[in-house]
Scaffold this active site. Structure first.
Site, PDB file in Angstrom:
ATOM      1  N   ASP A  30     -19.263  29.633   7.765  1.00 42.15           N
ATOM      2  CA  ASP A  30     -17.948  29.437   7.151  1.00 42.15           C
ATOM      3  C   ASP A  30     -16.925  29.381   8.269  1.00 42.15           C
ATOM      4  OD1 ASP A  30     -17.027  30.053   3.966  1.00 42.15           O
ATOM      5  OD2 ASP A  30     -15.443  29.983   5.486  1.00 42.15           O
ATOM      6  N   THR A 121     -19.184  20.653  -6.014  1.00 47.50           N
ATOM      7  CA  THR A 121     -18.925  19.748  -7.147  1.00 47.50           C
ATOM      8  C   THR A 121     -18.009  18.623  -6.676  1.00 47.50           C
ATOM      9  OG1 THR A 121     -19.161  21.552  -8.673  1.00 47.50           O
ATOM     10  CG2 THR A 121     -18.002  19.613  -9.493  1.00 47.50           C
ATOM     11  N   PHE A 153     -25.574  24.817 -11.021  1.00 45.06           N
ATOM     12  CA  PHE A 153     -25.132  25.181 -12.374  1.00 45.06           C
ATOM     13  C   PHE A 153     -24.962  26.685 -12.540  1.00 45.06           C
ATOM     14  CE2 PHE A 153     -27.504  21.158 -12.668  1.00 45.06           C
ATOM     15  CZ  PHE A 153     -26.487  20.337 -13.147  1.00 45.06           C
ATOM     16  N   LEU A 270     -18.839  28.969 -27.597  1.00 41.34           N
ATOM     17  CA  LEU A 270     -18.027  28.783 -28.796  1.00 41.34           C
ATOM     18  C   LEU A 270     -17.173  30.032 -29.046  1.00 41.34           C
ATOM     19  CD1 LEU A 270     -20.617  27.052 -31.189  1.00 41.34           C
ATOM     20  CD2 LEU A 270     -18.612  25.992 -30.142  1.00 41.34           C
ATOM     21  N   GLY A 273     -10.509  32.529 -28.158  1.00 34.04           N
ATOM     22  CA  GLY A 273      -9.642  33.552 -27.587  1.00 34.04           C
ATOM     23  C   GLY A 273      -8.637  32.946 -26.642  1.00 34.04           C
ATOM     24  N   GLY A 277     -11.030  29.643 -17.864  1.00 37.59           N
ATOM     25  CA  GLY A 277     -10.351  29.606 -16.570  1.00 37.59           C
ATOM     26  C   GLY A 277     -11.401  29.521 -15.483  1.00 37.59           C
ATOM     27  N   CYS A 280     -13.829  26.445 -11.731  1.00 39.83           N
ATOM     28  CA  CYS A 280     -14.672  25.270 -12.022  1.00 39.83           C
ATOM     29  C   CYS A 280     -14.147  24.453 -13.191  1.00 39.83           C
ATOM     30  CB  CYS A 280     -16.101  25.724 -12.271  1.00 39.83           C
ATOM     31  SG  CYS A 280     -16.763  26.574 -10.837  1.00 39.83           S
TER      32      CYS A 280
HETATM   33  C1  UGA Z   1     -19.156  27.278 -14.908  1.00 44.87           C
HETATM   34  C2  UGA Z   1     -20.447  26.719 -15.537  1.00 44.87           C
HETATM   35  O1  UGA Z   1     -20.812  27.494 -16.683  1.00 44.87           O
HETATM   36  C3  UGA Z   1     -21.596  26.733 -14.525  1.00 44.87           C
HETATM   37  O2  UGA Z   1     -22.752  26.145 -15.093  1.00 44.87           O
HETATM   38  C4  UGA Z   1     -21.162  25.948 -13.273  1.00 44.87           C
HETATM   39  O3  UGA Z   1     -22.161  25.995 -12.267  1.00 44.87           O
HETATM   40  C5  UGA Z   1     -19.880  26.560 -12.711  1.00 44.87           C
HETATM   41  O4  UGA Z   1     -18.853  26.523 -13.722  1.00 44.87           O
HETATM   42  C6  UGA Z   1     -19.466  25.747 -11.520  1.00 44.87           C
HETATM   43  O5  UGA Z   1     -19.128  24.583 -11.698  1.00 44.87           O
HETATM   44  O6  UGA Z   1     -19.590  26.219 -10.378  1.00 44.87           O
HETATM   45  P1  UGA Z   1     -18.235  29.734 -14.357  1.00 44.87           P
HETATM   46  O7  UGA Z   1     -16.950  29.056 -14.023  1.00 44.87           O
HETATM   47  O8  UGA Z   1     -18.791  30.733 -13.396  1.00 44.87           O
HETATM   48  O9  UGA Z   1     -19.408  28.638 -14.575  1.00 44.87           O
HETATM   49  O10 UGA Z   1     -18.022  30.495 -15.725  1.00 44.87           O
HETATM   50  P2  UGA Z   1     -18.417  30.299 -17.253  1.00 44.87           P
HETATM   51  O11 UGA Z   1     -19.312  31.397 -17.662  1.00 44.87           O
HETATM   52  O12 UGA Z   1     -18.868  28.934 -17.535  1.00 44.87           O
HETATM   53  O13 UGA Z   1     -16.991  30.553 -17.959  1.00 44.87           O
HETATM   54  C7  UGA Z   1     -15.892  29.692 -17.693  1.00 44.87           C
HETATM   55  C8  UGA Z   1     -14.691  30.124 -18.494  1.00 44.87           C
HETATM   56  O14 UGA Z   1     -14.880  29.839 -19.885  1.00 44.87           O
HETATM   57  C9  UGA Z   1     -14.368  31.615 -18.450  1.00 44.87           C
HETATM   58  O15 UGA Z   1     -12.967  31.776 -18.297  1.00 44.87           O
HETATM   59  C10 UGA Z   1     -14.817  32.150 -19.788  1.00 44.87           C
HETATM   60  O16 UGA Z   1     -14.083  33.287 -20.211  1.00 44.87           O
HETATM   61  C11 UGA Z   1     -14.518  30.965 -20.680  1.00 44.87           C
HETATM   62  N1  UGA Z   1     -15.329  30.917 -21.901  1.00 44.87           N
HETATM   63  C12 UGA Z   1     -16.674  30.783 -21.847  1.00 44.87           C
HETATM   64  C13 UGA Z   1     -14.682  30.970 -23.141  1.00 44.87           C
HETATM   65  O17 UGA Z   1     -13.451  31.078 -23.221  1.00 44.87           O
HETATM   66  N2  UGA Z   1     -15.439  30.883 -24.286  1.00 44.87           N
HETATM   67  C14 UGA Z   1     -16.792  30.753 -24.243  1.00 44.87           C
HETATM   68  O18 UGA Z   1     -17.418  30.673 -25.317  1.00 44.87           O
HETATM   69  C15 UGA Z   1     -17.433  30.711 -22.995  1.00 44.87           C
END
Ligand code: UGA
Length: 451
Positions: A30, A121, A153, A270, A273, A277, A280
């Site tokens: 890094d 990405t 992912f 799904l 709320g 955020g 990604c």
């Molecule tokens: C996301 C993708 O899920 C990964 O597959 C991907 O590799 C990653 O981006 C990336 O591009 O590096 P991540 O950002 O770590 O992963 O988090 P998530 O678990 O996907 O949640 C993203 C946001 O959606 C969070 O703020 C979470 O609170 C929100 N969320 C998730 C909801 O509001 N409702 C849901 O049902 C699920």
């Protein structure tokens, strides 16, 4: 295989550590020397469950090392994974300058052919540009490069498990040699031949072995953007259904549970709320929209998903104002600052946007997060930081759950209620049942439920 991982952020560090875990010799690099200093001193610059143990083991077995000078690592390795950031530009496009910079470094430092794997990405066609840049900058040495796209992912908070037990490994390649090299790199993951460092014996996910998906480079790049955008859209859809259920007297929990039983829909992503955020979804959605625009494709449904998501914060504030009437000068507690549980990451966190709205409305904010407060102090210096969730609730006229940390589910909610000046609870992640919280004496509001 000897592998250099350029960029030691969430993706790079987890990738490097897990590649070492499955038997490769990895150098994580890094430009940010402070990150490398922390790693060399035995620390881990991010909070990610299980990552510290994986790094500690790899270090002990001398399969991982760290360097603040990416250039030094290039010629020591056969494969180079590019894991640098691609942050959003003001236009919404992904800023690819770090990729361009790394391409130059690789091209000028390599003395023998390398496999260059794009893991960051990036918009479709970045691989083509990367290949062009590598050949332009290596014209004096004549070294050749194979470029591959291998989108990641993994999710923050479950990153180590996601890397080691993926549903699919996607590789965008131009020839069989690159595919073979990547197959060799991922062999232990694909064949499940490693001792899992995070699950106890027999507790690893027991679904089918990961799918090995070989595509063109352009397709691989599109797969990543299309997947993240689709998941973001799913969340926005659930949030709109939640708003409707609230007006018409339905319950979003019941609705999505039944919807999700249809395998064509699936039950995940799904949860209604405060919305999504993180570093990604918001940026990938924007970058995908821009990519579509520049390609002459009107992908306005994604813009709508983004708008819906932004409005979640206003929806939350409306609920608060409706309950408190006058908000100026009132004390509000906020539980959770990270963009989701099990991470200290606050980038594009709905909680941070909400806090900024509360401050803009003249409220006094006292927040608590199990892991993210150090990072939050840098961007929200004007709020108070609580020692515990109970401390955040002390004398508050309202308490908002902004991130669904497990710790919050298990609180002594009678104690929380007694600590508050007025027991108004806004549950931004629908953690609790309205009936239960009302019976405990809370004025309770959440999303998409009749209360
Ligand atoms: C996301 C993708 O899920 C990964 O597959 C991907 O590799 C990653 O981006 C990336 O591009 O590096 P991540 O950002 O770590 O992963 O988090 P998530 O678990 O996907 O949640 C993203 C946001 O959606 C969070 O703020 C979470 O609170 C929100 N969320 C998730 C909801 O509001 N409702 C849901 O049902 C699920």
């Amino acid at each position: 295989m000897k592998i250099s991982v350029i960029g030691s952020g969430y993706v790079g560090l987890v990738t490097g550590a897990c590649l070492a875990e499955i038997g490769h010799d990895v150098i994580c690099t890094d430009n940010d020397k402070s990150k490398i200093d922390t790693l060399e001193a035995g620390g881990v610059p991010i909070y990610e469950p299980g990552l510290d143990n994986v790094i500690a083991k790899a270090r002990k077995e001398k399969r991982i090392s760290f360097s603040a000078n990416p250039a030094d690592t290039i010629d020591k390795c056969e494969a180079i994974f590019i894991c640098v950031g691609t942050p959003p530009l003001p236009s919404g496009d992904a800023d690819l300058s770090a990729i361009d910079h790394v391409a130059r470094v690789i091209a000028t430092e390599a003395k023998s052919p390398k496999l260059v794997v794009e893991k960051s990405t990036v918009p479709a066609r970045t691989g083509q540009e990367l290949k062009r840049a590598l050949s332009v900058y290596s014209r004096k040495t004549g070294v050749t490069f194979r470029v591959a796209s291998n989108p990641e992912f993994l999710r923050e908070g479950t990153a180590v498990g996601d890397f080691l037990h993926p549903d699919r490994v996607v590789v965008g390649v131009e020839d069989e040699t690159a595919e073979k090299q990547l197959r060799e790199i991922y062999g232990p993951v694909l064949d499940r031949k490693f001792k899992c460092p995070i699950h106890s014996a027999g507790a690893c996910p027991d679904g089918a072995a990961p799918a090995w998906v070989v595509t063109t480079i352009n397709s691989a790049e599109l797969i990543k953007h299309a997947s993240n955008s689709f998941l973001a859209m799913k969340i926005s859809y659930a949030n709109m259904v939640a708003d409707l259920a609230e007006r018409l007297g339905g319950d979003i929990g019941e609705i999505v549970r039944a919807m999700g039983l249809d395998p064509r829909i699936g039950s995940s992503f799904l949860s209604a709320g405060l919305g999504f955020g993180g570093f990604c979804f918001p940026k990938d959605l924007q970058a995908f929209v821009r990519l579509a625009e520049r390609s002459g494709v009107d992908f306005s449904m994604l813009k709508e998903a983004e708008k819906i998501n932004k409005r979640r914060i206003d929806r939350a504030f409306d609920k608060l104002r409706e309950a408190l009437w006058v908000v100026r000068g009132k004390r509000v507690g906020v539980l959770g600052l990270a963009f989701k549980p099990n991470t200290d990451d606050i980038r594009f966190a709905p909680a941070v946007d909400l806090v900024n709205v509360l401050l803009g409305e003249g409220m006094i904010v006292r927040a608590y997060d199990p892991e993210a407060m150090d990072r939050a102090r840098a961007v929200l210096p004007q709020i108070e930081y609580a020692k515990s969730p109970y401390d955040a609730a002390e004398n508050a006229e309202a308490l908002i759950i902004a991130t669904e940390w497990d710790e919050f589910r298990k609180l002594d909610w009678d104690r929380v209620r007694d600590a508050m000046a007025r027991p108004f609870l806004l549950d931004g992640r629908n953690l609790f049942s309205p009936r239960e919280m009302k019976s405990r004496g809370f004025e309770y509001r959440s999303f998409g439920r009749t209360e």
